[in-house]
Design an enzyme around this catalytic site. Sequence first.
Site, PDB file in Angstrom:
ATOM      1  CE1 TYR A 128      -3.998  -1.973   0.000  1.00 39.59           C
ATOM      2  CE2 TYR A 128      -2.904  -3.260   1.699  1.00 39.59           C
ATOM      3  CZ  TYR A 128      -3.922  -3.112   0.783  1.00 39.59           C
ATOM      4  OH  TYR A 128      -4.862  -4.105   0.636  1.00 39.59           O
ATOM      5  CG  PHE A 418     -10.712  -1.902   9.875  1.00 32.47           C
ATOM      6  CD1 PHE A 418     -10.604  -1.352   8.597  1.00 32.47           C
ATOM      7  CD2 PHE A 418      -9.889  -1.386  10.884  1.00 32.47           C
ATOM      8  CE1 PHE A 418      -9.700  -0.316   8.335  1.00 32.47           C
ATOM      9  CE2 PHE A 418      -8.995  -0.353  10.630  1.00 32.47           C
ATOM     10  CZ  PHE A 418      -8.893   0.182   9.359  1.00 32.47           C
TER      11      PHE A 418
HETATM   12  C1  LIG Z   1      -2.553  -7.664  -2.895  1.00 28.87           C
HETATM   13  C2  LIG Z   1      -3.423  -7.820  -4.128  1.00 28.87           C
HETATM   14  C3  LIG Z   1      -4.807  -7.284  -3.797  1.00 28.87           C
HETATM   15  C4  LIG Z   1      -2.787  -6.988  -5.258  1.00 28.87           C
HETATM   16  O1  LIG Z   1      -3.668  -6.967  -6.378  1.00 28.87           O
HETATM   17  P1  LIG Z   1      -3.129  -6.764  -7.865  1.00 28.87           P
HETATM   18  O2  LIG Z   1      -4.302  -6.466  -8.720  1.00 28.87           O
HETATM   19  O3  LIG Z   1      -2.229  -7.869  -8.232  1.00 28.87           O
HETATM   20  O4  LIG Z   1      -2.263  -5.434  -7.717  1.00 28.87           O
HETATM   21  P2  LIG Z   1      -1.846  -4.464  -8.919  1.00 28.87           P
HETATM   22  O5  LIG Z   1      -1.666  -5.261 -10.174  1.00 28.87           O
HETATM   23  O6  LIG Z   1      -2.770  -3.309  -8.998  1.00 28.87           O
HETATM   24  O7  LIG Z   1      -0.443  -4.005  -8.387  1.00 28.87           O
HETATM   25  C5  LIG Z   1       0.009  -2.709  -8.379  1.00 28.87           C
HETATM   26  C6  LIG Z   1       1.471  -2.704  -7.984  1.00 28.87           C
HETATM   27  O8  LIG Z   1       1.611  -3.227  -6.669  1.00 28.87           O
HETATM   28  C7  LIG Z   1       2.534  -4.314  -6.668  1.00 28.87           C
HETATM   29  N1  LIG Z   1       2.023  -5.318  -5.729  1.00 28.87           N
HETATM   30  C8  LIG Z   1       0.749  -5.731  -5.615  1.00 28.87           C
HETATM   31  N2  LIG Z   1       0.642  -6.636  -4.637  1.00 28.87           N
HETATM   32  C9  LIG Z   1       1.878  -6.796  -4.123  1.00 28.87           C
HETATM   33  C10 LIG Z   1       2.383  -7.607  -3.094  1.00 28.87           C
HETATM   34  N3  LIG Z   1       1.594  -8.454  -2.403  1.00 28.87           N
HETATM   35  N4  LIG Z   1       3.696  -7.519  -2.816  1.00 28.87           N
HETATM   36  C11 LIG Z   1       4.483  -6.669  -3.506  1.00 28.87           C
HETATM   37  N5  LIG Z   1       4.039  -5.866  -4.506  1.00 28.87           N
HETATM   38  C12 LIG Z   1       2.744  -5.937  -4.802  1.00 28.87           C
HETATM   39  C13 LIG Z   1       2.500  -4.837  -8.082  1.00 28.87           C
HETATM   40  O9  LIG Z   1       3.673  -5.541  -8.414  1.00 28.87           O
HETATM   41  C14 LIG Z   1       2.353  -3.569  -8.874  1.00 28.87           C
HETATM   42  O10 LIG Z   1       3.609  -2.924  -8.956  1.00 28.87           O
HETATM   43  P3  LIG Z   1       4.020  -2.030 -10.233  1.00 28.87           P
HETATM   44  O11 LIG Z   1       3.015  -0.907 -10.286  1.00 28.87           O
HETATM   45  O12 LIG Z   1       5.386  -1.594  -9.904  1.00 28.87           O
HETATM   46  O13 LIG Z   1       3.897  -2.953 -11.406  1.00 28.87           O
HETATM   47  C15 LIG Z   1      -3.525  -9.293  -4.571  1.00 28.87           C
HETATM   48  O14 LIG Z   1      -2.240  -9.779  -4.831  1.00 28.87           O
HETATM   49  C16 LIG Z   1      -4.193 -10.190  -3.552  1.00 28.87           C
HETATM   50  O15 LIG Z   1      -5.398 -10.376  -3.593  1.00 28.87           O
HETATM   51  N6  LIG Z   1      -3.425 -10.794  -2.604  1.00 28.87           N
HETATM   52  C17 LIG Z   1      -3.958 -11.746  -1.632  1.00 28.87           C
HETATM   53  C18 LIG Z   1      -4.964 -11.111  -0.687  1.00 28.87           C
HETATM   54  C19 LIG Z   1      -4.385  -9.888  -0.014  1.00 28.87           C
HETATM   55  O16 LIG Z   1      -3.269  -9.875   0.457  1.00 28.87           O
HETATM   56  N7  LIG Z   1      -5.195  -8.815   0.033  1.00 28.87           N
HETATM   57  C20 LIG Z   1      -4.832  -7.598   0.698  1.00 28.87           C
HETATM   58  C21 LIG Z   1      -5.537  -7.562   2.011  1.00 28.87           C
HETATM   59  S1  LIG Z   1      -5.039  -6.163   2.986  1.00 28.87           S
END
Ligand SMILES: CC(C)(COP(=O)(O)OP(=O)(O)OC[C@H]1O[C@@H](n2cnc3c(N)ncnc32)[C@H](O)[C@@H]1OP(=O)(O)O)[C@@H](O)C(=O)NCCC(=O)NCCS
Length: 418
Positions: A128, A418
């Site tokens: 984030y 949350f």
């Molecule tokens: C975390 C999550 C929501 C990211 O969704 P996503 O659609 O793949 O994210 P995006 O494609 O928009 O990524 C945007 C950027 O963030 C980075 N990023 C996203 N998730 C990341 C992670 N877990 N670790 C490191 N970098 C991450 C991407 O590499 C990308 O980087 P870039 O702009 O340099 O290419 C997804 O991986 C997920 O559902 N994870 C499991 C559940 C989870 O952890 N949810 C969060 C709860 S707080």
Amino acid sequence: MTSRADVDIRPITESEFTDWQRAMNTGFLREPTLSEEIVDARRAQFTPGRSVGAFDGGRCVATFRSFAQELTVVGGATVPADAVTNVTVTATHRRRGLLTRMMERDLAAAKERGDVVATLIAAEYPIYGRYGFGPATTATEWTVDVPRAGLDPRRAGPQDGGRVDLVDAEDVRKLGPELHERLRRTQPGVVSRDELWWQVTTGAVRFWPTFQEPYYAVYRSAGGEVEGMVAYTADDNWGDAKQPLNTVRVKWLTGVTPAAERALWLYLCSIDWVVKVKSGWRAPDDLLPHFLPDPRAAAVTTQADWLWVRMLDVVRALQARTYGAAGALVLEVADRAGLAGGRYRLEASADGAGVCVPTGESADLTLDVAELSVLWLGDESAVRLAALGRVREERAGAARQADALLRTSRRPWCPDVF
Ligand SMILES: CC(C)(COP(=O)(O)OP(=O)(O)OC[C@H]1O[C@@H](n2cnc3c(N)ncnc32)[C@H](O)[C@@H]1OP(=O)(O)O)[C@@H](O)C(=O)NCCC(=O)NCCS
């Protein structure tokens, strides 16, 4: 593979809620199909316009929700916050920018609505920061080695005329909200809880396939006022040598006076059969270890970033809190999302009040909105961030001065997930 543009991001309708829940559980690696009873219970969290899904060929492949929250700041005032939750992107659709699209949409709407900050609890640290969020509070969990603590159960009860009593879930739903409101008026980092929170925590509404009914205890002062409350569970462990080796796990503990905190921790650490007490997520400067004759009996088992904050309105955020010293500071705030950037002059007066205005004066400190969000609740040091190269001093001594203004004697704490 579907192209990025083919995936439609939009608020879900109530009839899509079951599919949306399935997508969320899939993203969180939980059993995808929930019972109808649980889905129906969770429907209470459906937030029209703010429960968002991404749809590819009719299938929900990503989830995102935000809801209205109040966050307590230094000095006890609250600000309206955009609380972000239920964030998932299904593994087949990850790293294609879906989270970025959902987040940009939500933060723009929050700014438009007039929320002062956005908040979340991050599953993983690297996600984030890119959206301007920074970790603003820390949570610590202790495991108390009860035999080592050296407590004498005959003297562990309140010595101040107060008393500890077990109560039922219904009492918690009756007494808990007012106690939390009291905590919220003084403790920076605490967030508001709605009625549903109390129903879920006490099992009146079931969000999960399993629910272990906790024990609840309250502390009442000599005057009969409820000043503390704890929810805890215990396991059933007789070890190999047929002797009780039980662990108590605190779900949550709220104390609005040191006497209440002392009484509840000592109560938990003097229950027969119990050899370990796991404290749950506490403020890093919680008093717990120092209530024990041997504070080293409380070992830190986890220490982690907890509430992440993203400032949306620098002027209102900085004016909402109070300050530890008088002084003026000009901050150059960078925000690549274009939501909160600019140059601001903060002037704190001796009575603790702060006035913040956009300015053309030269900057004392340059920093990203994520770093300002970290510093805002007072838990982090600007001097430390400058040493890490995350804050730049434009005037010698400005970081030290920022610490004098912003840091607090007790640390901020968010007790909730949350
Ligand atoms: C975390 C999550 C929501 C990211 O969704 P996503 O659609 O793949 O994210 P995006 O494609 O928009 O990524 C945007 C950027 O963030 C980075 N990023 C996203 N998730 C990341 C992670 N877990 N670790 C490191 N970098 C991450 C991407 O590499 C990308 O980087 P870039 O702009 O340099 O290419 C997804 O991986 C997920 O559902 N994870 C499991 C559940 C989870 O952890 N949810 C969060 C709860 S707080």
